[in-house]
Design an enzyme around this catalytic site. Structure first.
Site, PDB file in Angstrom:
ATOM      1  N   CYS A 168      -8.981  -1.600   2.525  1.00  0.00           N
ATOM      2  CA  CYS A 168      -8.441  -1.249   3.844  1.00  0.00           C
ATOM      3  C   CYS A 168      -6.916  -1.421   3.852  1.00  0.00           C
ATOM      4  O   CYS A 168      -6.186  -0.572   4.358  1.00  0.00           O
ATOM      5  CB  CYS A 168      -9.049  -2.122   4.931  1.00  0.00           C
ATOM      6  SG  CYS A 168     -10.830  -1.967   5.119  1.00  0.00           S
ATOM      7  N   CYS A 204     -10.287  -7.032   4.041  1.00  0.00           N
ATOM      8  CA  CYS A 204     -10.693  -5.902   3.196  1.00  0.00           C
ATOM      9  C   CYS A 204      -9.516  -5.367   2.367  1.00  0.00           C
ATOM     10  O   CYS A 204      -8.602  -4.750   2.915  1.00  0.00           O
ATOM     11  CB  CYS A 204     -11.273  -4.808   4.102  1.00  0.00           C
ATOM     12  SG  CYS A 204     -11.568  -3.230   3.302  1.00  0.00           S
TER      13      CYS A 204
END
Length: 106
Positions: free
Chosen positions: A34, A31
């Site tokens: 993230c 991600c």
């Protein structure tokens, strides 16, 4: 590193039974947003050391807790105090916004 990794197996003892409030960073290695939030999460953990625990839960390897808390997108941040969810935030944000999620509950 000021953050700690937690798993489905350790979540109860590390988070729900913690005497301090715990900010859970739901994330995954693949991600991009993230990873972009990573430095903010680490900075928050250092700045609030002693008052707040900051943990990271990899949703790909630990799907049970993510499902239990209804995490459908990442990054997601859940603040747990006394075993109960007291605040949530989702997606990329500025450091100040992340702090605003936590500050009222310390």
């Amino acid at each position: 590193m000021a953050t700690t990794a937690v798993t489905d197996a350790s979540f109860k003892s590390d988070v729900l039974e913690s005497e301090k409030p715990v900010l859970v960073d739901f994330w995954a290695e693949w991600c991009g947003p993230c990873k972009a939030m990573g430095p903010y999460v680490d900075k928050l953990a250092e700045e609030y050391a002693g008052r707040l625990s900051v943990v990271k839960l990899d949703t790909q390897d630990n799907p049970e807790v993510a499902a239990r808390y209804g995490i459908t997108g990442i990054p997601a941040f859940v603040l747990i105090k006394g075993g109960e969810v007291v605040a949530q935030a989702m997606g990329s944000m500025q450091y100040a916004a992340l702090k605003e999620t936590v500050d009222p509950h310390l």
